[in-house]
Design an enzyme around this catalytic site. Structure first.
Site, PDB file in Angstrom:
ATOM      1  CG  HIS A 166      -5.004   8.287 -31.777  1.00 15.45           C
ATOM      2  ND1 HIS A 166      -4.983   7.494 -30.774  1.00 15.45           N
ATOM      3  CD2 HIS A 166      -4.235   8.177 -32.892  1.00 15.45           C
ATOM      4  CE1 HIS A 166      -3.974   6.553 -31.063  1.00 15.45           C
ATOM      5  NE2 HIS A 166      -3.402   7.089 -32.499  1.00 15.45           N
ATOM      6  CD  GLU A 167      -3.928  10.040 -36.091  1.00 15.17           C
ATOM      7  OE1 GLU A 167      -2.727  10.233 -36.183  1.00 15.17           O
ATOM      8  OE2 GLU A 167      -4.235   8.949 -35.968  1.00 15.17           O
TER       9      GLU A 167
ATOM     10  CG  HIS B 145       0.137  10.069 -32.511  1.00  9.97           C
ATOM     11  ND1 HIS B 145       0.928   9.162 -31.626  1.00  9.97           N
ATOM     12  CD2 HIS B 145      -0.764   9.218 -32.908  1.00  9.97           C
ATOM     13  CE1 HIS B 145       0.579   7.893 -31.764  1.00  9.97           C
ATOM     14  NE2 HIS B 145      -0.416   8.099 -32.483  1.00  9.97           N
TER      15      HIS B 145
ATOM     16  CD  GLU C   7      -0.411   4.410 -32.399  1.00  9.75           C
ATOM     17  OE1 GLU C   7      -2.021   4.601 -32.413  1.00  9.75           O
ATOM     18  OE2 GLU C   7       0.271   5.070 -32.877  1.00  9.75           O
TER      19      GLU C   7
END
Length: 290
Positions: A131-132, A135, A207
């Site tokens: 997930h990070e 980003h 997100e």
């Protein structure tokens, strides 16, 4: 869809800035001044975002010898995603959380708390790291900086006009047929509010996109769904305390409230994120079967 929504929100935010500039200032000079000041402030924060955020959370550098399994996990994910290896940091707190920062993939940093390392099993931690990294790949730090720049310009213009009205009064504008004072007051208070709502909506959209990126990178949306549920539960008991300005960076920001309060939430609700991940799982399974 999330990318289009982000572009649309940024466009709406820009249109709001132009409208407010003309309504409050009445010309390009004041508008350009506000944009320049907000841009310098916010873009400077973006350029030094990694140092500022890491210092805010007291993050410490993490070497391969300190956490070999974590390093191997991140290396595998970055190779799969086609990204440079980020610098890893650990935040010495029991609060379970993680975040990514840095102005571009070549200057990225990923930080995890000691709490999240202790809490999550390997597959869920991998989903959080993915997930990070999503980003980072999506350059969400830049997107948030642009949104913050425009929102900051709107707030600057509104504050400038409010100070002018406070110290100079509105008699001159009334004599010269200027804007209605009531309309000015409404704009001064409502424009920054609207800009904040749009900025938070952009944060929530990014997100969702990072969740989707994690699901595709790991091929395991359910692992991220389980991780989010754990983080939601424990995060309410042991929240990660720091400057509220950095809350959009976190993997999760437990936030209770109804519709009005959620307008200003930096993250979607965990329920909405899990529901979206389950839809992605169905899509991935369908693609695999065909």
């Amino acid at each position: 869809m999330n990318q289009l929504r982000t572009v649309a929100l940024l466009g709406f935010l820009s249109a709001l800035l132009i409208t407010v500039s003309y309504w409050l200032i009445g010309g390009w000079t004041g508008a350009i001044t506000g944009v320049v000041i907000a841009a310098v402030t916010n873009l400077s924060s973006w350029y030094f975002s990694d140092r500022i955020a890491l210092a805010a959370y007291q993050a410490q550098p993490l070497s391969p010898q300190d956490a070999p399994e974590l390093y191997q996990m991140v290396q595998n994910l970055t190779q799969k995603a086609g990204l440079p290896m980020p610098t890893l940091f650990i935040v010495p707190t029991d609060a379970p959380n993680a975040f990514a920062t840095g102005r571009d993939p070549q200057h990225a940093a990923v930080a995890v708390t000691q709490g999240i390392l202790n809490l999550l099993p390997a597959d869920e931690l991998e989903a959080v790291i993915a997930h990070e990294l999503s980003h980072v790949r999506n350059r969400d730090t830049l997107t948030q900086a642009v949104a913050a720049t425009i929102a900051g310009a709107i707030s600057f213009l509104a504050q400038t006009v409010s100070y002018s009205m406070m110290y100079m009064g509105n008699s001159r504008s009334q004599r010269e047929g200027g804007p209605n004072p009531i309309g000015l007051l409404l704009t001064i208070f409502l424009a920054p509010l609207a800009a904040s709502v749009i900025q938070m909506s952009i944060s929530r959209t990014r997100e969702f996109e990072a969740d989707a990126g994690s699901a595709r990178l790991t091929g395991n949306p359910r692992a991220l769904a389980r991780a989010l549920q754990r983080l939601e539960t424990i995060g309410r008991q042991i929240p990660l305390r720091a400057n509220p300005s950095f809350e959009p960076l976190l993997i999760i920001n437990p936030f209770s409230g109804q519709f009005l309060a959620n307008l200003f939430a930096t993250h979607p609700t965990t329920e909405a994120r899990i529901e979206n991940l389950m839809k992605l799982e169905a899509e991935l399974n369908s693609t695999f079967l065909t």
